[in-house]
Scaffold this motif. Structure first.
Motif, PDB file in Angstrom:
ATOM      1  N   CYS A  14       1.584   2.814   8.880  1.00 21.00           N
ATOM      2  CA  CYS A  14       3.051   2.937   8.953  1.00 21.00           C
ATOM      3  C   CYS A  14       3.639   2.175  10.137  1.00 21.00           C
ATOM      4  O   CYS A  14       4.681   1.538  10.019  1.00 21.00           O
ATOM      5  CB  CYS A  14       3.455   4.407   9.111  1.00 21.00           C
ATOM      6  SG  CYS A  14       3.920   5.204   7.591  1.00 21.00           S
TER       7      CYS A  14
ATOM      8  N   CYS B 281       5.912   6.840   5.759  1.00 13.86           N
ATOM      9  CA  CYS B 281       6.634   5.777   5.043  1.00 13.86           C
ATOM     10  C   CYS B 281       6.521   5.920   3.522  1.00 13.86           C
ATOM     11  O   CYS B 281       7.212   5.215   2.785  1.00 13.86           O
ATOM     12  CB  CYS B 281       6.117   4.399   5.450  1.00 13.86           C
ATOM     13  SG  CYS B 281       6.252   4.068   7.190  1.00 13.86           S
TER      14      CYS B 281
ATOM     15  N   PHE C 282      -2.513   2.006   0.241  1.00 13.71           N
ATOM     16  CA  PHE C 282      -1.322   1.928  -0.614  1.00 13.71           C
ATOM     17  C   PHE C 282      -1.696   2.034  -2.093  1.00 13.71           C
ATOM     18  O   PHE C 282      -2.554   1.285  -2.595  1.00 13.71           O
ATOM     19  CB  PHE C 282      -0.600   0.596  -0.364  1.00 13.71           C
ATOM     20  CG  PHE C 282       0.644   0.419  -1.209  1.00 13.71           C
ATOM     21  CD1 PHE C 282       1.851   0.995  -0.827  1.00 13.71           C
ATOM     22  CD2 PHE C 282       0.604  -0.311  -2.392  1.00 13.71           C
ATOM     23  CE1 PHE C 282       2.993   0.834  -1.597  1.00 13.71           C
ATOM     24  CE2 PHE C 282       1.740  -0.477  -3.177  1.00 13.71           C
ATOM     25  CZ  PHE C 282       2.938   0.098  -2.772  1.00 13.71           C
TER      26      PHE C 282
ATOM     27  N   CYS D  84      -2.827   6.925  -1.071  1.00 11.37           N
ATOM     28  CA  CYS D  84      -1.455   7.228  -0.632  1.00 11.37           C
ATOM     29  C   CYS D  84      -0.438   6.877  -1.723  1.00 11.37           C
ATOM     30  O   CYS D  84      -0.274   5.689  -2.073  1.00 11.37           O
ATOM     31  CB  CYS D  84      -1.142   6.449   0.646  1.00 11.37           C
ATOM     32  SG  CYS D  84       0.473   6.877   1.345  1.00 11.37           S
TER      33      CYS D  84
HETATM   34  S1  SF4 Z   1       2.477   5.524   4.254  1.00 13.14           S
HETATM   35 FE1  SF4 Z   1       0.655   5.248   2.999  1.00 13.14          FE
HETATM   36  S2  SF4 Z   1       0.757   3.150   2.179  1.00 13.14           S
HETATM   37 FE2  SF4 Z   1       2.214   3.333   3.878  1.00 13.14          FE
HETATM   38  S3  SF4 Z   1       1.128   2.582   5.651  1.00 13.14           S
HETATM   39 FE3  SF4 Z   1       0.850   4.832   5.633  1.00 13.14          FE
HETATM   40  S4  SF4 Z   1      -1.023   5.205   4.439  1.00 13.14           S
HETATM   41 FE4  SF4 Z   1      -0.412   3.068   4.092  1.00 13.14          FE
END
Ligand code: SF4
Length: 378
Positions: free
Chosen positions: A326, A355, A342, A346
């Motif tokens: 993030c 995020c 991603f 997540c």
């Molecule tokens: S919120 Fe999820 S996708 Fe975004 S940077 Fe953090 S772990 Fe990675």
């Protein structure tokens, strides 16, 4: 060099919602990008812009050599993990109820989310405004009611209004956990970052309503960078990109206001004076940036009796989610798909980092609207 107004297409017309205008702007951007003849990257600073850009599919409609990178303008995303830890610790106290906007509830802390803590029996209420929290406090005089004060310049006046009402009505059990932030200091940090990979900024429209667009003149004056205050419709954003491209071609570095249907040079002075009555600037931590002087707001000494951060609680050692990038996303160093988690471990249903939680978070916006075109523009 400094601009003093809003050049380019008028933003006082219906053009911001007209498909023909959008098409014309895309053609204009294509022509400008060819004239520039090299790659260019700009940052949309505001989380509402991130959401608007993703929802309208603008990123993939830009020319190959023009990139939009997301920035730190999502308040939930930049709130540090220690704040969540403190909120959960407060909610565990027998006489405390924590009131929060809903999008904070699923942000991971060092141990759990507020949602999980609530399921475990912590006293946590979702509210839609600071005034809702104040009304809850009025109805529950036996409890200390702590509102999680998170948000930028646009949110703070409503919190100041709730504090003023609490004073007027003598509602002593209404407190806030100060977590509000202001945008210019992190913009200073970004503009001065030698690793920054962008050449101009789409500046936050909502924040500028309060601060006035001239507050961002330092980008041109001190850093030789371009900036355009823009609205949130697709044509607003495209108009800003065209302006930033034009400045690059003409080797100008100016800050301009293209959102003059709601933003003026000096902003809402009445709101700022009202906020100043309750808050003063302080150094606070931003996720991804660390401590930034003058970037946060704390209660002035005369209002500290409403400061829940002074309540003693035991806090865990802060632990960031393992593998989450993030911080790099918020500084524009990577795009969300470059995080290895991603769309794997997540997702919005199972967020590892902040995020991916809020609709204004870059990872959530990319996941919902742009993940099927991942790789097409890298
Ligand atoms: S919120 Fe999820 S996708 Fe975004 S940077 Fe953090 S772990 Fe990675």
């Amino acid at each position: 060099m400094i601009a003093t107004g809003g050049p380019g297409l008028s933003s006082n017309t219906d053009m911001h919602s007209d498909p023909k205008a959008i098409k014309a702007l895309l053609v204009e951007i294509e022509n400008l990008s060819m004239k520039l003849g090299r790659r260019a990257a700009f940052m949309e600073v505001c989380g509402t812009h991130t959401h608007a850009v993703a929802a309208a599919g603008l990123r993939r409609r830009l020319p190959e050599n023009v990139r939009l990178v997301s920035g730190p303008g999502c308040p939930v995303c930049v709130t540090p993990i220690e704040y969540l830890d403190r909120a959960i610790a407060l909610a565990a106290l027998p006489d405390v109820t924590v009131c929060s906007f809903g999008d904070m509830l699923r942000v991971p802390s060092s141990s759990a989310t507020l949602e999980e803590a609530r399921a475990d029996g912590h006293s946590i209420e979702i509210v839609y405004s600071p005034r809702d929290a104040l009304q809850f406090a009025e109805k529950h005089p036996d409890r200390r009611v702590v509102f999680l004060a998170v948000g930028f310049e646009t949110t703070v006046p409503t919190i100041a209004a709730a504090l003023a009402e609490a004073e007027t009505l003598g509602i002593k059990n209404f407190l806030i956990l100060p977590g509000n932030k202001v945008m210019p200091p992190p913009m200073q940090a970004l503009a001065g970052d030698p690793e920054l990979r962008v050449e101009g900024f789409l500046l936050p429209g909502h924040v500028s309503v309060i601060t006035g667009w001239e507050t961002f003149l330092f980008l041109a004056d001190e850093h030789g960078m371009s900036g355009a205050v823009v609205g949130f419709a697709p044509a607003d954003v495209l108009r800003g990109i065209a302006e930033l491209l034009r400045q690059l071609i003409e080797e100008r570095h100016e800050v301009v206001n293209l959102y003059n249907r709601v933003v003026d040079a000096r902003g809402n002075i009445t709101a700022r004076v009202f906020v100043d009555r309750f808050f003063e600037p302080t150094t606070v931590v931003w996720r991804g940036f660390g401590a930034i002087p003058g970037s946060g707001l704390r209660l002035r000494p005369e209002w500290r009796h409403r400061d829940a951060s002074l309540i003693e609680v035991e806090l865990p050692e802060p632990v960031e989610p393992s593998g989450c990038r993030c911080g790099d996303v918020l500084r524009g160093q990577i795009e969300p798909p470059e995080c290895p988690l991603f769309a794997k471990s997540c997702t919005p249903d199972s967020a590892v980092g902040a995020c991916m939680v809020s609709s204004e978070g870059a990872c959530a916006a990319w996941y919902r609207h742009e993940r099927f075109v991942i790789g097409s523009r890298q």
